[in-house]
Design a protein around this motif. Structure first.
Motif, PDB file in Angstrom:
ATOM      1  N   THR A  76      -2.721  10.009   3.994  1.00 36.59           N
ATOM      2  CA  THR A  76      -3.144   9.078   2.957  1.00 36.59           C
ATOM      3  C   THR A  76      -3.338   9.825   1.655  1.00 36.59           C
ATOM      4  O   THR A  76      -3.611  11.021   1.649  1.00 36.59           O
ATOM      5  CB  THR A  76      -4.449   8.377   3.355  1.00 36.59           C
ATOM      6  OG1 THR A  76      -4.917   7.649   2.239  1.00 36.59           O
ATOM      7  CG2 THR A  76      -5.503   9.381   3.750  1.00 36.59           C
ATOM      8  N   SER A 126       0.859  -1.178   0.000  1.00 35.81           N
ATOM      9  CA  SER A 126       0.000   0.000   0.000  1.00 35.81           C
ATOM     10  C   SER A 126       0.904   1.239   0.000  1.00 35.81           C
ATOM     11  O   SER A 126       2.129   1.134   0.086  1.00 35.81           O
ATOM     12  CB  SER A 126      -0.879  -0.002   1.240  1.00 35.81           C
ATOM     13  OG  SER A 126      -0.061   0.229   2.369  1.00 35.81           O
ATOM     14  N   SER A 134      -5.634   8.748  -0.416  1.00 31.08           N
ATOM     15  CA  SER A 134      -6.987   8.430  -0.827  1.00 31.08           C
ATOM     16  C   SER A 134      -7.915   9.578  -0.494  1.00 31.08           C
ATOM     17  O   SER A 134      -7.894  10.104   0.626  1.00 31.08           O
ATOM     18  CB  SER A 134      -7.434   7.158  -0.115  1.00 31.08           C
ATOM     19  OG  SER A 134      -8.818   7.141   0.040  1.00 31.08           O
ATOM     20  N   ASP A 162      -6.520   3.896  -3.719  1.00 28.19           N
ATOM     21  CA  ASP A 162      -5.598   4.186  -2.634  1.00 28.19           C
ATOM     22  C   ASP A 162      -4.784   5.443  -2.930  1.00 28.19           C
ATOM     23  O   ASP A 162      -4.265   6.084  -2.021  1.00 28.19           O
ATOM     24  CB  ASP A 162      -4.653   2.991  -2.465  1.00 28.19           C
ATOM     25  CG  ASP A 162      -4.231   2.838  -1.029  1.00 28.19           C
ATOM     26  OD1 ASP A 162      -3.319   2.055  -0.765  1.00 28.19           O
ATOM     27  OD2 ASP A 162      -4.824   3.517  -0.165  1.00 28.19           O
TER      28      ASP A 162
END
Lengths: 176, 391, 244
Positions: free
Chosen positions: B189, A124, B191, B129
Motif C-alpha cells: 500500500t 483505489s 498509505s 491512500d
C-alpha cells in the motif's frame, strides 16, 4: 456552482496567461508551474490522487525544473523589453480567439451541461495497479521502453560531447 | 489507563471538538490537527539547534555555546530574537516578488509533508491512500523554491549555489524514491498508516520492522543518505557551504528570511527522518514486546531523536563532498544499488522471511555493495602524485 | 571497502564525544572572562612608564628627553617638559615630564620608544583589555595611569627587569665608587694643598702662587696618592686625560 472548480480554473487560466505575457522568461516558466499545480488541484478535486501527485512530481519537479535550466543556460544577457502590443501579435491573437470561440461553442452545445456532476473516481491504488498490470500492460511496457530509450539516448549524447571535447581520452573517466 | 495515555491526544481532540458548534467543527478539526504538529516541530527545531551545536562542539573537542542559559539551553531563544530584529537587507536589483515568496514556499512545502506522517496510533493529520506519493510531490516543490531563491538575488554565487542545489536534489530524488519501492511492494500500500501497521508484531525476539531484512537495511541506509542530500545537509551541503559559495543560494537573505530557510531545511530533514521511521523502523511500534505500554508517540519521538543524533554525528565526522563526487555517488553507486535493492525486495516475496531469503537477498545486496563500492564502478582512484620540482 | 572510512571516522568522533566529558585535557577551550591565558614574557601591548620606589612623582625615571616622542612612528606620544627638576636615582637633578600622554588608539606597539629610551623609563605593558566607551578621549592615557612601579615591571617582564635593575645598580655602584674616589682624591688634594700651603706659607709667605687651591682635578684617579709625598700632587699635575 462549483466554487472550488471555479477557483482552480481561475488559477490555471491566470498561470497560462502569465506564462505567455511575462517578459522575463523565468517568470513565465514559474507561472507555468502554477498552472501545473492548478491542474493537480483539478485532479484531486476529481478524486484521482495518484494522478494529482504524479502530476506534481513529474511536471513541477521535473519539467518545470528542466525548463528553468534551459532558460538559464541559454540566456545571453537580459532580454530587451519589447512592447506588449505590436503588429506581430495580432495574427496569433486572432487565431487563438477563433479557436477559443469554436471550442466554447462546441462545449456549450454538447450534452456536458445537462449531465449530472461526475462522481469522484473510485479507483483505489490497488485497483489502479491491477489494471495497469493486466488490461494496460502493453502501454506500460511501451512506456518503459520509451523511457529507457530516452535515457540511453541522453547518456550517449552526453558521452559523445565528452569524447569530442577530449579526443585523447581513451577511457571514459568518472567525472562529468 | 495505558490505552488512555496512548490515545491521549486523539481523545483530547475529540472532546474539544464535541464542545464546539457543529458548523465550525471541520475547520476546528483541521486547526486542532495542524496546531500541535507545528508547535511540536518548531520546538524540536529549537531543541535540535542547541543539541547540534553542543553536540558538534563535543565531537570536535570543544564546548558548544554555554553562555546564554545554564549550559547554553536558552541559545535558540537568543538566536530567534537575533533573527527577528535583524535588518532585512534586500539588494536593489532583486526580483522582489520571487525574493519574498521563496522562503514562504520552502516553509509551506516542509510543513505540508508532515500531514501524512503517523506520529502515533490513530494520530495522523491526513490519512491519504497515496501518502508516500504526496510526500515526494511536496519535496518536488522545495526544489522550485530553492531555484527562486537563487535566481531572485541576481548574484552569480547565489545562482551557482541554486543550480548545484537543484542538481543535487534531483539526482538524489531517484535513489530516494527507488529505495522506498521495496517497502511499498512488501507492505502492498502507499498509505503510511498501512505501512506502519504492516510492521506490527514480532517474530521471536525481533520486531517485524522492514529494517531487519537485508533489502530493508540497505534501503534504510540508502534512504537516509538520499534524505541527507535532499535536505542539503552536511556532508552534502556544498550548495550552502560557507567556505565555497559564501552562503550559496541564500546569500542575499538576512534576518528572518534566513531563519526561515534554516527552519525549512531542518523541518525537511525531520520530515525525511520521520518518513524513514515510518517506512523502515516500524513507525510508532515498540522495539521489544514488553515495552508495549509506553505510548506510541513517545516511541516515534525517541526514534526521531535517535536519527537526529545520528545525523549530527555524521555531520561532525565527514568532510563535505565535492560537486562531482556527489553526482558520481548518486548516479554510479546509489542508483544501481537501489535497483539491486528493488530486485532483492522482489525476491524476498518469493523466498519468504527465513534463512533462504536472508541467504539469497542478503548475498545479492552484499555483492552489489562490494562491487559497486569498489573503484571499478566509481572510477579510477587518483594516481600517486608526481612532483616535478619538490622532493 | 566503501563505508569503512565513515565507520572509522564515526568511531573516532564518538571517542571524542565521550572523552570530552571524562578527560580533562581534551577540551582546550579557555572560558574567557573567567579564565585567561597568562601572557608570555615577550608579549607587548602598549607602553607604560616605570618609577622606582613608592612615589610615582618622585621616582619616575623619565627625564622628558623627548627622544621617544620624536622616534615614535605614528607620533602618539605627547610630552610637555616641566620647569622644575628632580633628582634621579643617582642623585643628579633631571627634568621631568609635566604632561606625558600616549594615544593608544594610534600606538602600534612597535616598541621603538622602548628601544631608544636611554633611561629605561618607558617599557611595554602586556595588558590587552583596554576597551573603553569613549572613542577619543578615553583612549588617551595620561601620566598618572601610565606610571607603574618597578615591582610591576618585574612581574610582567622578569628577565628584562632584572637586567635593567642590574645595569642601573652597577652604574650606580660605579658612580658611587668614582664619587668616593673623587672625594678621597679631593680630600687628599685638599690635605696636600693645605700641607703645601702650610709649607709654602712657612717658606714663601709672599708668593701666593703655590697655595693656589688647585681644584682636585682628578689627575691620577687610580693612583692612590701616597701621603708621604705631599709635594708631588701639588707640583706634578700632569694633564692626563681624565677618565671619570
Amino acid at each position: 456552482m462549483n466554487f472550488d472548480l471555479a477557483i482552480l480554473s481561475l488559477i490555471i487560466a491566470a498561470g497560462s496567461i502569465g506564462a505567455i505575457l511575462f517578459r522575463d522568461l523565468v517568470h513565465s516558466v514559474l507561472s507555468l508551474a502554477v498552472t501545473f499545480f492548478g491542474l493537480a488541484g483539478v485532479y484531486l478535486r476529481l478524486g484521482a490522487e495518484f494522478i494529482a501527485f504524479s502530476q506534481v512530481i513529474v511536471y513541477v519537479g521535473a519539467v518545470a525544473i528542466l525548463a528553468l535550466f534551459v532558460v538559464i543556460l541559454t540566456r545571453k544577457g537580459e532580454r530587451a523589453a519589447e512592447s506588449r502590443f505590436s503588429a506581430d501579435r495580432l495574427l496569433p491573437l486572432a487565431v487563438c480567439s477563433m479557436l477559443f470561440v469554436g471550442l466554447a461553442a462546441a462545449a456549450w452545445s454538447s450534452s456536458i451541461k445537462s449531465r449530472p456532476e461526475l462522481a469522484s473516481a473510485t479507483a483505489s491504488m490497488r485497483q489502479l495497479g491491477r489494471e495497469l498490470m493486466s488490461s494496460y500492460v502493453v502501454p506500460l511496457e511501451v512506456l518503459g521502453l520509451l523511457l529507457t530509450a530516452c535515457m540511453i539516448g541522453a547518456t550517449i549524447l552526453a558521452l559523445n560531447d565528452d569524447r569530442e571535447s577530449n579526443p585523447d581520452e581513451d577511457k571514459p573517466h568518472s567525472s562529468h | 489507563m495505558i490505552e488512555l495515555a496512548d490515545q491521549l491526544f486523539v481523545v483530547l481532540k475529540r472532546e474539544i471538538l464535541a464542545l464546539l458548534p457543529v458548523a465550525i467543527q471541520p475547520l476546528a478539526s483541521v486547526f486542532l490537527s495542524i496546531g500541535p504538529i507545528i508547535t511540536v516541530f518548531a520546538t524540536l527545531f529549537a531543541v535540535t539547534t542547541i543539541l547540534e551545536r553542543k553536540g558538534l562542539g563535543r565531537l570536535q573537542n570543544r564546548f558548544g555555546p554555554n553562555r546564554v542559559g545554564p549550559f547554553g539551553v536558552l541559545q535558540p531563544l537568543a538566536d530567534g530574537i537575533k533573527a527577528l530584529i535583524k535588518e532585512d537587507v534586500v539588494p536593489l536589483r532583486t526580483d522582489r516578488v520571487l525574493h519574498f515568496i521563496a522562503p514562504v514556499i520552502i516553509m509551506a512545502a516542509a510543513l505540508l509533508a508532515y500531514s501524512v506522517l503517523p506520529f502515533g496510533r490513530n494520530m495522523i493529520a491526513l490519512d491519504l491512500d497515496t501518502g508516500v506519493l504526496f510526500f515526494f510531490a511536496v519535496g518536488a516543490s522545495t526544489e522550485l523554491a530553492i531555484f527562486m531563491a537563487g535566481w531572485s538575488c541576481r548574484n552569480k554565487y547565489a545562482m551557482l549555489g541554486a543550480m548545484r542545489a537543484i542538481a543535487q536534489m534531483i539526482s538524489y530524488e531517484i535513489p530516494l524514491i527507488l529505495s522506498t519501492v521495496g517497502v511499498l511492494m512488501t507492505a502492498g500500500t502507499l498509505s503510511t498508516v498501512g505501512i506502519v501497521e504492516a510492521q506490527g508484531g514480532f517474530t521471536g525476539l525481533f520486531p517485524n520492522w522492514h529494517v531487519f531484512t537485508p533489502w530493508g537495511f540497505a534501503g534504510f541506509v540508502l534512504f537516509l543518505i538520499a534524505a541527507t542530500a535532499e535536505a542539503n545537509r552536511s556532508p552534502f551541503d556544498l550548495p550552502e557551504g560557507e567556505s565555497e559559495l559564501v552562503a550559496g543560494y541564500f546569500t542575499e537573505y538576512s534576518g528572518f528570511k534566513f531563519a526561515m530557510f534554516f527552519f525549512g531545511e531542518y523541518l525537511g530533514l525531520f520530515a525525511a527522518h520521520a518518513l524513514a521511521i515510518t517506512l523502515f523502523l516500524g513507525g510508532w511500534h515498540a522495539p521489544v514486546a514488553f515495552l508495549d505500554w509506553v505510548p506510541s508517540y513517545l516511541w516515534f519521538f525517541v526514534k526521531l531523536l535517535g536519527l537526529i543524533v545520528l545525523s549530527i554525528w555524521v555531520r561532525g565526522t565527514m568532510p563535505r563532498l565535492r560537486s562531482d563526487q556527489l553526482m558520481v555517488f548518486a548516479w554510479k553507486f546509489m542508483l544501481p544499488m537501489a535497483l539491486v535493492n528493488l530486485l532483492a525486495a522482489g525476491l524476498w516475496r518469493f523466498t519468504g522471511a527465513g534463512p533462504l531469503g536472508w541467504l539469497i537477498c542478503g548475498s545479492l545486496v552484499a555483492i552489489a555493495y562490494v562491487w559497486l563500492g569498489s573503484h571499478m564502478a566509481l572510477g579510477k582512484p587518483m594516481p600517486k602524485r608526481q612532483y616535478r620540482f619538490a622532493e | 571497502m566503501l563505508g569503512t572510512g565513515l565507520i572509522k571516522g564515526m568511531a573516532e568522533t564518538a571517542r571524542n564525544f565521550a572523552g570530552s566529558f571524562f578527560q580533562e585535557d581534551r577540551l582546550t577551550t579557555v572560558q574567557y572572562p573567567e579564565e585567561r591565558i597568562p601572557t608570555k614574557e615577550a608579549a607587548r601591548s602598549f607602553p607604560f612608564l616605570v618609577f622606582d620606589g613608592d612615589d610615582a612623582a618622585k621616582g619616575l625615571r623619565c627625564v622628558s628627553c623627548q627622544i621617544c616622542e620624536k622616534e615614535c612612528p605614528p607620533q602618539c606620544i605627547y610630552i610637555v617638559k616641566d620647569t622644575t627638576k628632580k633628582p634621579d636615582y643617582m642623585g643628579k637633578l633631571q627634568f621631568q615630564p609635566k604632561i606625558f600622554d600616549i594615544d593608544v588608539s594610534v600606538c602600534m606597539s612597535c616598541q621603538i620608544c622602548v628601544e631608544v629610551c636611554p633611561f629605561d623609563a618607558i617599557k611595554m605593558n602586556v595588558e590587552y583589555e583596554m576597551s573603553r566607551f569613549g572613542r577619543f578621549e578615553d583612549l588617551l592615557i595620561h601620566k598618572q595611569q601610565l606610571a607603574k612601579p618597578n615591582e610591576y615591571f618585574h612581574k610582567i617582564h622578569p628577565t628584562d627587569a632584572a637586567e635593567v635593575d642590574a645595569r642601573l645598580a652597577a652604574e650606580k655602584l660605579k658612580a658611587e665608587a668614582k664619587a668616593k674616589a673623587d672625594a678621597e682624591a679631593k680630600v687628599k688634594a685638599a690635605a696636600a694643598a693645605a700641607a703645601a700651603a702650610a709649607a709654602a706659607a712657612t717658606a714663601t709667605p709672599a708668593t701666593g702662587a703655590a697655595p693656589k687651591p688647585k681644584p682636585a682635578t682628578p689627575a691620577a684617579p687610580a693612583a692612590p696618592a701616597s701621603v708621604d709625598q705631599p709635594a708631588k700632587p701639588a707640583v706634578t699635575t700632569p694633564p692626563a686625560p681624565s677618565t671619570p
